[in-house]
Scaffold this motif. Structure first.
Motif, short mmCIF file in Angstrom:
data_model
loop_
_atom_site.label_atom_id
_atom_site.label_comp_id
_atom_site.label_asym_id
_atom_site.label_seq_id
_atom_site.Cartn_x
_atom_site.Cartn_y
_atom_site.Cartn_z
N UNK A 96 0.79 -1.11 -0.08
CA UNK A 96 0.03 -0.20 0.07
C UNK A 96 0.97 1.15 -0.12
N UNK A 97 0.25 2.32 -0.60
CA UNK A 97 1.21 3.69 -0.59
C UNK A 97 0.64 4.28 0.88
N UNK A 98 1.34 5.64 1.21
CA UNK A 98 1.24 6.29 2.22
C UNK A 98 0.05 6.92 2.25
N UNK A 99 -0.80 7.08 1.09
CA UNK A 99 -2.01 7.86 1.20
C UNK A 99 -3.21 6.46 1.06
N UNK A 100 -2.88 5.38 1.38
CA UNK A 100 -3.95 4.35 1.40
C UNK A 100 -5.07 4.65 2.48
N UNK A 101 -6.15 4.24 2.06
CA UNK A 101 -7.31 4.43 3.18
C UNK A 101 -7.11 3.23 4.09
N UNK A 102 -7.80 3.62 5.28
CA UNK A 102 -7.77 2.38 6.26
C UNK A 102 -8.05 1.10 5.86
N UNK A 103 -9.25 0.99 5.28
CA UNK A 103 -9.75 -0.36 4.85
C UNK A 103 -8.74 -0.95 3.94
N UNK A 104 -7.94 -0.11 2.93
CA UNK A 104 -6.84 -0.67 2.29
C UNK A 104 -5.72 -1.34 2.84
N UNK A 105 -5.39 -0.48 3.83
CA UNK A 105 -4.19 -0.90 5.12
C UNK A 105 -4.60 -2.25 5.65
N UNK A 106 -5.70 -2.50 6.10
CA UNK A 106 -6.33 -3.30 6.96
C UNK A 106 -6.28 -4.86 5.96
N UNK A 107 -6.86 -4.38 4.51
CA UNK A 107 -6.74 -5.39 3.75
C UNK A 107 -5.19 -6.00 3.45
N UNK A 108 -4.53 -5.21 3.23
CA UNK A 108 -2.99 -5.39 3.06
C UNK A 108 -2.56 -6.22 4.25
N UNK A 109 -2.69 -5.73 5.58
CA UNK A 109 -2.33 -6.31 6.76
C UNK A 109 -2.88 -7.78 6.92
N UNK A 110 -4.39 -8.08 6.77
CA UNK A 110 -4.79 -9.52 6.68
C UNK A 110 -4.13 -10.36 5.58
N UNK A 111 -4.03 -9.61 4.36
CA UNK A 111 -3.60 -10.62 3.54
C UNK A 111 -2.11 -11.17 3.77
N UNK A 112 -1.26 -10.38 4.53
CA UNK A 112 0.19 -10.41 4.93
C UNK A 112 -0.01 -11.59 5.98
N UNK A 113 -0.99 -11.54 6.98
CA UNK A 113 -0.98 -12.32 8.15
C UNK A 113 -1.41 -13.59 7.74
N UNK A 114 -2.51 -13.88 6.63
CA UNK A 114 -3.00 -15.03 6.12
C UNK A 114 -1.89 -15.69 5.47
N UNK A 115 -1.02 -14.77 4.60
CA UNK A 115 -0.10 -15.49 3.93
C UNK A 115 1.11 -15.62 4.46
N UNK A 116 1.44 -15.35 5.76
CA UNK A 116 2.53 -15.76 6.50
C UNK A 116 3.67 -14.64 6.35
N UNK A 117 3.11 -13.48 5.86
CA UNK A 117 4.29 -12.46 5.49
C UNK A 117 4.46 -11.60 6.72
#
Length: 197
Positions: A46-67
């Motif tokens: 995500x970029x620095x200007x990403x919206x909260x929902x985009x950050x949460x989606x990236x965070x959940x994708x990362x923990x789901x994928x073990x990153x």
């Protein structure tokens, strides 16, 4: 010997604590002094200007994928430093085929946001879904995850886990675990401690 402490919040999110012998594990990744410096080396989705929902989606994708690196760097700076001081890593005990959906986003004037989500696990027992609200703060690097809240028991208030206050978070986890009825403990909604040689 390495001790691994895992608490699964309604077997969804685990906070894992490594303590004891290092056994060759890299120390730098959990060193508070490098928590800030390492962020520039991690390519965030995500970029620095990403919206909260985009950050949460990236965070959940990362923990789901073990990153773990991406997940760690989507935490607030304070959360990164404090979890590193306590040798804590935020990770999901679920499988990569776990799913989530973003439900609602609430942005507050004080620079905070709540993003409500539903996480679904598929196991031998079937499908189980958990509602989780992610708490974010807006900082220089953009929206970042500061903690989460989830309902452990319908009769109780949601349990808030503040990643910026690991000592308090671990106390709340222990109290929540001791208050769980036996059937919930049997499903894995408990603290598990094991030793690995």
């Amino acid at each position: 010997m390495k001790r691994i402490f895992t608490f699964a919040v309604a077997p969804l999110l685990a906070v894992t604590l490594w303590a004891g012998c290092n056994n060759g594990s890299p120390v730098a990744e959990n060193d508070p002094a490098t928590a800030v410096e390492a962020a520039s080396e991690v390519q965030l989705p995500v970029e620095a200007d990403a919206k909260p929902a985009q950050v949460v989606a990236a965070f959940l994708d990362a923990i789901r994928g073990g990153n773990v690196d991406v997940a760690r760097h989507l935490l607030t700076l304070t959360a990164r430093v404090e979890t590193a001081k306590h040798d804590l890593v935020v990770q999901a005990p679920g499988t990569p085929n776990s799913t989530y959906e973003i439900l609602t986003t609430e942005v507050f004037e004080n620079g905070g946001a709540n993003v409500a989500t539903r996480w679904t696990e598929v196991s031998k027992q079937g499908r189980e879904s958990f509602d989780i609200t992610w708490v974010l703060r807006n900082a220089d690097e953009g929206w970042r995850v500061a903690g989460m809240a989830t309902q452990i028991n319908e009769a109780d208030q949601p349990l808030f886990l503040d990643f910026e206050d690991p000592a308090g978070m671990l106390e709340r986890l222990a109290a929540a675990e001791s208050a769980l009825p036996d059937p919930q403990r049997a499903r894995g909604e408990q603290t598990q401690v094991s030793s690995v040689d």
